[in-house]
Motif scaffolding. Structure first.
Motif, PDB file in Angstrom:
ATOM      1  N   ALA A 189       0.829  -1.214   0.000  1.00 33.18           N
ATOM      2  CA  ALA A 189       0.000   0.000   0.000  1.00 33.18           C
ATOM      3  C   ALA A 189       0.857   1.256   0.000  1.00 33.18           C
ATOM      4  CB  ALA A 189      -0.923  -0.015   1.215  1.00 33.18           C
ATOM      5  N   ARG A 190       1.967   1.214   0.712  1.00 39.11           N
ATOM      6  CA  ARG A 190       2.870   2.374   0.784  1.00 39.11           C
ATOM      7  C   ARG A 190       3.411   2.713  -0.611  1.00 39.11           C
ATOM      8  NH1 ARG A 190       6.172   0.119   4.122  1.00 39.11           N
ATOM      9  NH2 ARG A 190       4.804   0.596   5.848  1.00 39.11           N
ATOM     10  N   ALA A 192       2.100   1.640  -3.551  1.00 34.32           N
ATOM     11  CA  ALA A 192       0.983   1.924  -4.461  1.00 34.32           C
ATOM     12  C   ALA A 192       0.539   3.373  -4.386  1.00 34.32           C
ATOM     13  CB  ALA A 192      -0.194   1.002  -4.146  1.00 34.32           C
ATOM     14  N   ALA A 193       0.746   4.004  -3.244  1.00 33.83           N
ATOM     15  CA  ALA A 193       0.315   5.398  -3.065  1.00 33.83           C
ATOM     16  C   ALA A 193       1.292   6.405  -3.658  1.00 33.83           C
ATOM     17  CB  ALA A 193       0.134   5.682  -1.571  1.00 33.83           C
ATOM     18  N   ARG A 194       2.455   5.964  -4.082  1.00 30.76           N
ATOM     19  CA  ARG A 194       3.440   6.894  -4.627  1.00 30.76           C
ATOM     20  C   ARG A 194       2.961   7.425  -5.981  1.00 30.76           C
ATOM     21  NH1 ARG A 194       8.549   6.574  -2.121  1.00 30.76           N
ATOM     22  NH2 ARG A 194       9.511   7.460  -3.990  1.00 30.76           N
ATOM     23  N   GLN A 198       1.744   5.383  -9.549  1.00 32.14           N
ATOM     24  CA  GLN A 198       0.435   5.553 -10.164  1.00 32.14           C
ATOM     25  C   GLN A 198       0.563   5.989 -11.616  1.00 32.14           C
ATOM     26  OE1 GLN A 198      -1.836   8.143  -7.575  1.00 32.14           O
ATOM     27  NE2 GLN A 198      -1.405   6.872  -5.792  1.00 32.14           N
TER      28      GLN A 198
END
Length: 225
Positions: A189-190, A192-194, A198
């Motif tokens: 998740a860490r 994926a949020a960058r 994205q």
């Protein structure tokens, strides 16, 4: 200008993530591996192995996704520290993914889809699927232990994380999930949020509208490097 020879598979996305994270200008050339693009002479001139991704940077030709990540990290000094102990750790995880997690979980994906084909005898795929799932589970346990108590694989965010992350992104489609792996789930998740990640996930999709149903479910994993 860097030229990325690309299809939005898991291995292709590693390199797109690295290029976006490093803020490098690059052009994308889609190699349609679902329509034989990997067999074109122009592509084979860059990658004689006929798999994506590949990269052209001036006179440099690089194929194999981990080799591309190392090249980019060395040349631009980003996400691949020159400190030898750190670099050795990063290299270890790159080869772990290339020799273990990618092939094993990729086989799970292939045999899981093969087992769903009409008329397929479960005995043809059952033993192989069991074997590759067990090994994938073992590899996930290794990764879970490595990430417990740390944010990234080798201290700071690095090309090791970029190399492994797309294959974790794929895992739920292989019949697994991340509920049993809280450290992996947090790490996933860490990353994926960058914003760069994205952006990378959208690379190349605008030219592949005819495959929108495939990419809505999962990216193909055959014919990658």
């Amino acid at each position: 200008m860097i030229r990325l020879l690309y299809f939005p598979t898991l291995n292709g996305r590693k390199v797109a993530i690295a290029l976006e994270e490093m803020g490098l200008p690059y052009d994308v050339e889609i190699i349609d591996i679902l329509d034989g693009g990997q067999d074109a002479p122009a592509f084979r001139a860059v990658n004689p192995n006929g798999k994506i991704p590949a990269l052209v940077d001036g006179d440099v030709r690089v194929f194999e996704s981990a080799a591309i990540l190392q090249y980019l990290g060395r040349k631009w000094g980003r996400f691949y520290p020159a400190d030898e102990p750190v670099r050795a750790a990063i290299d270890s995880w790159l080869f772990w993914q290339m020799s273990g997690l990618g092939p094993m979980s990729g086989q799970v994906n292939w045999f899981a889809r093969a087992a769903q084909k009409p008329g397929r005898d479960p005995a043809e795929t059952g033993l192989a699927l069991h074997r590759f799932r067990k090994e994938t589970e073992r590899l996930f346990a290794v990764l879970e232990e490595a990430l417990t108590g740390r944010e990234y694989l080798c201290g700071d965010y690095s090309i090791a994380d970029m190399c492994v992350w797309p294959w974790i992104e794929k895992y739920p489609d292989n019949g697994g999930g991340l509920a049993a792996y809280p450290a992996i789930a947090d790490w996933h998740a860490r990353i994926a949020a960058r914003p760069a990640v994205q952006r990378a996930l959208a690379v190349g999709l605008e030219g592949l509208e005819k495959y929108k149903d495939i990419f809505a479910v999962s990216a193909p994993t055959e014919k990658q490097a």
